[in-house]
Design a protein around this motif. Sequence first.
Motif, PDB file in Angstrom:
ATOM      1  N   ILE A   5       0.704  -1.115   0.183  1.00 30.57           N
ATOM      2  CA  ILE A   5      -0.219   0.107   0.040  1.00 30.57           C
ATOM      3  C   ILE A   5       0.995   1.291   0.223  1.00 30.57           C
ATOM      4  N   ASN A   6       1.713   1.251   0.927  1.00 28.56           N
ATOM      5  CA  ASN A   6       2.683   2.734   1.155  1.00 28.56           C
ATOM      6  C   ASN A   6       3.391   2.773  -0.192  1.00 28.56           C
ATOM      7  N   GLY A   7       3.979   1.787  -0.904  1.00 24.85           N
ATOM      8  CA  GLY A   7       4.751   2.056  -1.866  1.00 24.85           C
ATOM      9  C   GLY A   7       4.060   2.456  -3.161  1.00 24.85           C
ATOM     10  N   LEU A   8       3.009   1.758  -3.447  1.00 22.84           N
ATOM     11  CA  LEU A   8       1.759   2.096  -4.411  1.00 22.84           C
ATOM     12  C   LEU A   8       1.528   3.504  -4.370  1.00 22.84           C
ATOM     13  N   ALA A   9       1.039   3.804  -3.074  1.00 25.70           N
ATOM     14  CA  ALA A   9       0.412   5.378  -2.902  1.00 25.70           C
ATOM     15  C   ALA A   9       1.673   6.213  -3.184  1.00 25.70           C
ATOM     16  N   ALA A  10       2.848   5.830  -2.918  1.00 29.59           N
ATOM     17  CA  ALA A  10       3.999   6.838  -3.055  1.00 29.59           C
ATOM     18  C   ALA A  10       4.240   6.937  -4.648  1.00 29.59           C
ATOM     19  N   LEU A  11       4.193   5.979  -5.284  1.00 24.07           N
ATOM     20  CA  LEU A  11       4.199   5.804  -6.878  1.00 24.07           C
ATOM     21  C   LEU A  11       3.147   6.633  -7.440  1.00 24.07           C
ATOM     22  N   VAL A  12       2.082   6.665  -6.906  1.00 24.77           N
ATOM     23  CA  VAL A  12       0.890   7.357  -7.345  1.00 24.77           C
ATOM     24  C   VAL A  12       1.325   8.858  -7.247  1.00 24.77           C
ATOM     25  N   GLU A  13       1.553   9.206  -6.161  1.00 23.48           N
ATOM     26  CA  GLU A  13       1.946  10.642  -5.811  1.00 23.48           C
ATOM     27  C   GLU A  13       3.225  11.368  -6.522  1.00 23.48           C
ATOM     28  N   GLY A  14       4.234  10.222  -6.582  1.00 19.63           N
ATOM     29  CA  GLY A  14       5.522  11.008  -6.918  1.00 19.63           C
ATOM     30  C   GLY A  14       5.683  10.748  -8.420  1.00 19.63           C
ATOM     31  N   ASN A  15       5.483   9.521  -9.100  1.00 17.72           N
ATOM     32  CA  ASN A  15       5.600   9.294 -10.241  1.00 17.72           C
ATOM     33  C   ASN A  15       4.456   9.845 -11.227  1.00 17.72           C
ATOM     34  N   PHE A  16       3.317   9.455 -10.784  1.00 16.64           N
ATOM     35  CA  PHE A  16       2.123  10.099 -11.750  1.00 16.64           C
ATOM     36  C   PHE A  16       1.605  11.558 -11.321  1.00 16.64           C
ATOM     37  N   LYS A  17       2.025  11.957 -10.364  1.00 14.90           N
ATOM     38  CA  LYS A  17       1.484  13.395  -9.707  1.00 14.90           C
ATOM     39  C   LYS A  17       0.113  13.452  -9.588  1.00 14.90           C
ATOM     40  N   LEU A  18      -0.636  12.398  -9.096  1.00 13.64           N
ATOM     41  CA  LEU A  18      -1.719  12.104  -8.691  1.00 13.64           C
ATOM     42  C   LEU A  18      -1.919  12.104  -6.877  1.00 13.64           C
ATOM     43  N   ASP A  19      -3.252  12.204  -6.666  1.00 20.32           N
ATOM     44  CA  ASP A  19      -3.390  12.127  -5.173  1.00 20.32           C
ATOM     45  C   ASP A  19      -3.881  10.857  -4.992  1.00 20.32           C
ATOM     46  N   PRO A  20      -3.238  10.047  -4.327  1.00 20.14           N
ATOM     47  CA  PRO A  20      -3.943   8.561  -4.031  1.00 20.14           C
ATOM     48  C   PRO A  20      -5.008   8.684  -2.944  1.00 20.14           C
ATOM     49  N   PHE A  21      -5.425   9.817  -2.465  1.00 20.05           N
ATOM     50  CA  PHE A  21      -6.648   9.939  -1.532  1.00 20.05           C
ATOM     51  C   PHE A  21      -7.752  10.350  -2.302  1.00 20.05           C
ATOM     52  N   LYS A  22      -7.771  10.632  -3.514  1.00 22.04           N
ATOM     53  CA  LYS A  22      -9.182  11.054  -4.141  1.00 22.04           C
ATOM     54  C   LYS A  22     -10.008   9.925  -4.455  1.00 22.04           C
ATOM     55  N   GLU A  23     -10.931   9.920  -5.125  1.00 18.08           N
ATOM     56  CA  GLU A  23     -12.151   9.283  -5.201  1.00 18.08           C
ATOM     57  C   GLU A  23     -12.006   8.338  -6.373  1.00 18.08           C
ATOM     58  N   ALA A  24     -10.689   7.473  -6.564  1.00 17.04           N
ATOM     59  CA  ALA A  24     -10.359   6.742  -7.719  1.00 17.04           C
ATOM     60  C   ALA A  24      -9.777   5.576  -7.317  1.00 17.04           C
ATOM     61  N   VAL A  25      -9.653   4.683  -8.302  1.00 11.45           N
ATOM     62  CA  VAL A  25      -8.831   3.383  -8.098  1.00 11.45           C
ATOM     63  C   VAL A  25      -7.616   3.279  -8.966  1.00 11.45           C
ATOM     64  N   PHE A  26      -6.538   2.863  -8.444  1.00 10.59           N
ATOM     65  CA  PHE A  26      -5.355   2.812  -9.197  1.00 10.59           C
ATOM     66  C   PHE A  26      -4.758   1.324  -9.601  1.00 10.59           C
ATOM     67  N   ALA A  27      -4.570   0.893 -10.630  1.00  9.99           N
ATOM     68  CA  ALA A  27      -4.652  -0.337 -11.017  1.00  9.99           C
ATOM     69  C   ALA A  27      -3.082  -0.411 -11.668  1.00  9.99           C
TER      70      ALA A  27
END
Length: 100
Positions: A5-27
Amino acid sequence: MRKAINGLAALVEGNFKLDPFKEAVFAFCNRERNRVKILEWDGDGFWLYLKRLEKGHFRWPKPGNEATMDLKGEELSCLLKGTKVELKLKRKEVFERKIF
């Protein structure tokens, strides 16, 4: 597919510049396209879903394509369910129930 979880959330935030806390799913899919992890924030915690195919692979964008896709829930469902249709047409189902 080593990230949790932590690694994927960091990837979403750092690499993709997206907010992992928004109403979305990340695959996320592995190179062999036989495993998918889905990260979802539900308001008070993260869910991490994992699907491992025993045979076949997920239909996924090829390397070099866009790293991110904006999909509706229905489209994600079709992407993930599409493997069942493909497997039924091309392969025999797995009936063994051995866990290594």
